[in-house]
Design a protein around this motif. Structure first.
Motif, mmCIF file in Angstrom:
data_model
loop_
_atom_site.group_PDB
_atom_site.id
_atom_site.type_symbol
_atom_site.label_atom_id
_atom_site.label_comp_id
_atom_site.label_asym_id
_atom_site.label_seq_id
_atom_site.Cartn_x
_atom_site.Cartn_y
_atom_site.Cartn_z
ATOM 1 N N ALA A 79 -2.560 -4.879 10.512
ATOM 2 C CA ALA A 79 -1.270 -3.375 10.320
ATOM 3 C C ALA A 79 -0.318 -3.886 9.470
ATOM 4 O O ALA A 79 -0.284 -2.549 8.490
ATOM 5 N N LEU A 80 0.239 -5.137 9.585
ATOM 6 C CA LEU A 80 1.291 -4.812 8.446
ATOM 7 C C LEU A 80 1.231 -4.911 7.253
ATOM 8 O O LEU A 80 1.323 -4.045 6.076
ATOM 9 N N ALA A 81 0.106 -6.073 7.230
ATOM 10 C CA ALA A 81 -0.426 -6.192 5.915
ATOM 11 C C ALA A 81 -0.564 -5.073 4.575
ATOM 12 O O ALA A 81 -0.319 -4.684 3.350
ATOM 13 N N LEU A 82 -1.659 -4.269 5.861
ATOM 14 C CA LEU A 82 -2.476 -3.359 4.908
ATOM 15 C C LEU A 82 -1.475 -1.998 4.558
ATOM 16 O O LEU A 82 -1.345 -1.348 3.528
ATOM 17 N N GLN A 83 -0.079 -2.071 5.722
ATOM 18 C CA GLN A 83 0.984 -0.893 4.887
ATOM 19 C C GLN A 83 1.285 -1.480 4.141
ATOM 20 O O GLN A 83 1.796 0.153 3.050
ATOM 21 N N GLY A 84 1.812 -2.536 3.379
ATOM 22 C CA GLY A 84 2.266 -3.108 2.040
ATOM 23 C C GLY A 84 1.015 -2.712 1.338
ATOM 24 O O GLY A 84 1.932 -2.241 -0.133
ATOM 25 N N LEU A 85 0.124 -3.598 0.964
ATOM 26 C CA LEU A 85 -0.794 -3.104 0.137
ATOM 27 C C LEU A 85 -1.299 -1.964 0.053
ATOM 28 O O LEU A 85 -1.176 -1.732 -1.456
ATOM 29 N N GLY A 86 -1.329 -0.923 0.584
ATOM 30 C CA GLY A 86 -1.346 0.813 0.253
ATOM 31 C C GLY A 86 -0.066 1.059 -0.182
ATOM 32 O O GLY A 86 -0.582 2.164 -1.096
ATOM 33 N N ALA A 87 0.888 0.544 0.306
ATOM 34 C CA ALA A 87 1.770 1.649 0.088
ATOM 35 C C ALA A 87 2.713 0.610 -1.632
ATOM 36 O O ALA A 87 3.830 1.169 -2.175
ATOM 37 N N HIS A 88 2.898 -0.675 -2.018
ATOM 38 C CA HIS A 88 2.912 -1.156 -2.777
ATOM 39 C C HIS A 88 3.252 -0.322 -4.210
ATOM 40 O O HIS A 88 4.320 -0.240 -4.672
ATOM 41 N N PRO A 89 1.518 -0.270 -5.038
ATOM 42 C CA PRO A 89 1.873 0.795 -5.865
ATOM 43 C C PRO A 89 3.254 1.860 -6.083
ATOM 44 O O PRO A 89 3.497 2.516 -6.876
ATOM 45 N N VAL A 90 3.121 2.484 -4.723
ATOM 46 C CA VAL A 90 4.288 3.881 -4.194
ATOM 47 C C VAL A 90 5.545 2.856 -4.641
ATOM 48 O O VAL A 90 6.422 3.719 -5.265
ATOM 49 N N HIS A 91 5.589 2.229 -3.997
ATOM 50 C CA HIS A 91 7.031 1.735 -3.547
ATOM 51 C C HIS A 91 7.829 1.046 -5.132
ATOM 52 O O HIS A 91 8.816 1.118 -6.220
ATOM 53 N N ALA A 92 6.328 0.038 -6.074
ATOM 54 C CA ALA A 92 6.696 0.148 -7.226
ATOM 55 C C ALA A 92 6.687 0.474 -8.241
ATOM 56 O O ALA A 92 7.437 0.109 -9.453
ATOM 57 N N HIS A 93 5.322 1.286 -8.530
ATOM 58 C CA HIS A 93 5.326 2.733 -9.815
ATOM 59 C C HIS A 93 5.707 4.103 -9.963
ATOM 60 O O HIS A 93 5.238 4.725 -10.371
ATOM 61 N N GLY A 94 5.661 4.371 -8.365
ATOM 62 C CA GLY A 94 5.724 5.781 -8.144
ATOM 63 C C GLY A 94 6.922 6.281 -8.725
ATOM 64 O O GLY A 94 8.186 5.479 -8.656
ATOM 65 N N THR A 95 6.919 7.870 -8.354
ATOM 66 C CA THR A 95 8.473 8.369 -8.797
ATOM 67 C C THR A 95 9.917 8.195 -7.650
ATOM 68 O O THR A 95 9.180 8.758 -6.695
ATOM 69 N N ALA A 96 10.236 9.035 -8.139
ATOM 70 C CA ALA A 96 11.705 9.571 -7.060
ATOM 71 C C ALA A 96 10.876 10.405 -5.976
ATOM 72 O O ALA A 96 11.025 9.918 -4.948
ATOM 73 N N ALA A 97 10.341 11.393 -6.393
ATOM 74 C CA ALA A 97 9.564 11.919 -5.390
ATOM 75 C C ALA A 97 8.435 11.271 -4.741
ATOM 76 O O ALA A 97 8.424 12.280 -3.398
ATOM 77 N N GLN A 98 7.879 10.900 -5.667
ATOM 78 C CA GLN A 98 6.391 9.676 -4.339
ATOM 79 C C GLN A 98 7.639 9.295 -3.484
ATOM 80 O O GLN A 98 6.702 9.043 -2.131
ATOM 81 N N ARG A 99 8.033 8.363 -3.666
ATOM 82 C CA ARG A 99 8.537 7.664 -3.110
ATOM 83 C C ARG A 99 9.467 8.107 -1.441
ATOM 84 O O ARG A 99 9.224 8.042 -1.274
#
Length: 405
Positions: A79-99
């Motif tokens: 459960a922890l890993a899937l949260q990280g995998l799914g949201a890491h692109p948002v954390h690393a590449h998302g806009t301020a609004a997306q984050r």
């Protein structure tokens, strides 16, 4: 600190994680329904601050978290890993609004994320994906369609996040994703779609797609592993430039960057399962009577236990080394990540299988720890790049290094 020796504070943190997993997370995991997202478990991970740490830590910390949780509760680890995998692109590449829109919910466990890359015909060869982002420009006043202005004359990547000269950047996603963890119950998906036909890896864009977008439907798949996995159907799902993660036609970099981070930690998950199997085997062989003594007194048994321990420790050290290389920005991260995932997942398969053999029929009974691990351990050799893919990456990196000399 080196990659091969953890500091006392790290060892204490790992012990604390194992205790939390056993005392607070496992009871929630046991109440969950196999194949479904366990939202109370995800929420508790957020309440404990573990999901926030996924995004605030480096690769080594991520590996320590996944290994420690896996030793006591594989469901919590996943459960922890899937949260990280799914949201890491948002954390690393998302806009301020997306984050701002999504990451708070991910870290407090109220929003479930998913990483949607694989397709029925594009698993190991991710660059061959066929989910298509068709241009969807605005209409003119006379009601005619806006001309298709997505294709640059040289078919190269666009310099910004829009596809149309008027800046609208609108598409419709059409196609299918398959083998997606947390689907179809996630709240949003990091979706990789083809924006430039015939461009291979250079024509893929990453989109943040909320689950309530019209045209997006899904269904669960009945899989061997107990965590939720499903398929997604995209029937003209609307997305705009506001949904792009990174840049148009640069989504493959988003995907590979995410996988390079998470591949060593898949290895850590495998190491945690191997260690759990080894711990169970040590306890069992020390007390199980056989031929006038215990199983541990039989050389054939004790040597197998020694081999299990040897392989587990070797895999652990390679995982730590790969994670440290990632944190230090080393140039050989792709090869190290591939080696770590390959060795650790293959090792875990061996260790769990051997543990089942030494336990005998009791390990095959539903509800036994090893029966559970036996179902869990098979999938990591396939997902996030099968073992054969990892060998291909390693060989490619080796030959590239040799040619550069």
């Amino acid at each position: 600190m080196t990659a091969f020796s953890l500091e006392p504070a790290q060892l204490a943190w790992c012990a604390e994680l194992r205790a939390l997993a056993a005392e607070r997370l496992r009871p929630l995991a046991e109440k969950g329904e196999p194949g479904r997202v366990n939202r109370p478990l995800v929420t508790e991970l957020g309440r404990l601050g573990l999901l926030r740490r996924v995004f605030a830590s480096g690769a080594l910390d991520l590996c320590l978290m996944r290994e420690s949780l896996a030793r006591a509760c594989t469901e919590a680890e996943t459960a922890l890993a899937l949260q990280g995998l799914g949201a890491h692109p948002v954390h690393a590449h998302g806009t301020a609004a997306q984050r701002a829109r999504w990451l708070p919910g991910v870290t407090d466990g109220t929003a479930v994320a998913a990483f949607a890359l694989s397709e029925p015909g594009a698993g190991s060869d991710a660059a061959a994906l066929e989910l298509t982002a068709h241009p969807d420009g605005p209409s003119h006043a006379d009601g005619t369609a806006h001309p298709d202005a997505t294709a640059h004359p040289d078919a190269t990547a666009h310099p910004d996040t829009t596809a149309h000269p008027d800046g609208t950047g609108r598409w419709r996603l059409t196609g299918e994703k398959c083998w997606i963890s947390n689907a179809p119950e996630a709240d949003f998906y990091t979706v990789f779609a083809r924006t430039t036909p015939g461009a291979g890896a250079r024509g893929v864009t990453a989109f943040l797609v909320p689950a309530d977008r019209p045209g997006l439907t899904g269904r669960g798949l009945d899989m061997l592993a107990p965590h939720p996995i499903g398929a997604l159907d995209f029937d003209g799902v609307p997305v705009t430039s506001d949904d792009v993660l990174g840049k148009v036609d640069r989504g493959f970099r988003v995907a590979m960057g995410t996988l390079n981070l998470f591949r060593p930690s898949v290895g850590a998950f495998a190491v945690g399962m191997a260690q759990a199997a080894l711990d169970a085997t040590l306890a069992h062989t020390a007390r199980r009577g056989a031929f006038g003594g215990t199983l541990r007194d039989l050389q054939a048994v004790s040597h197998q236990v020694a081999e299990m321990a040897l392989r587990t420790e070797a895999a652990r050290l390679m995982v730590y080394a790969a994670a440290t290389a990632y944190d230090e920005g080393a140039t050989d991260v792709p090869a190290r990540s591939a080696m770590a995932k390959l060795l650790a997942t293959e090792t875990a398969q061996y260790v769990v299988d051997t543990a089942v053999q030494l336990h005998g029929a009791r390990a095959l009974r539903r509800g036994h720890l090893l029966e559970h691990l036996y179902r869990e351990v098979r999938a990591p050799r396939v997902y996030e790049g099968a073992s054969e893919v990892q060998r291909g990456i390693i060989a490619k990196e080796l030959y590239a290094r040799q040619e550069a000399r």
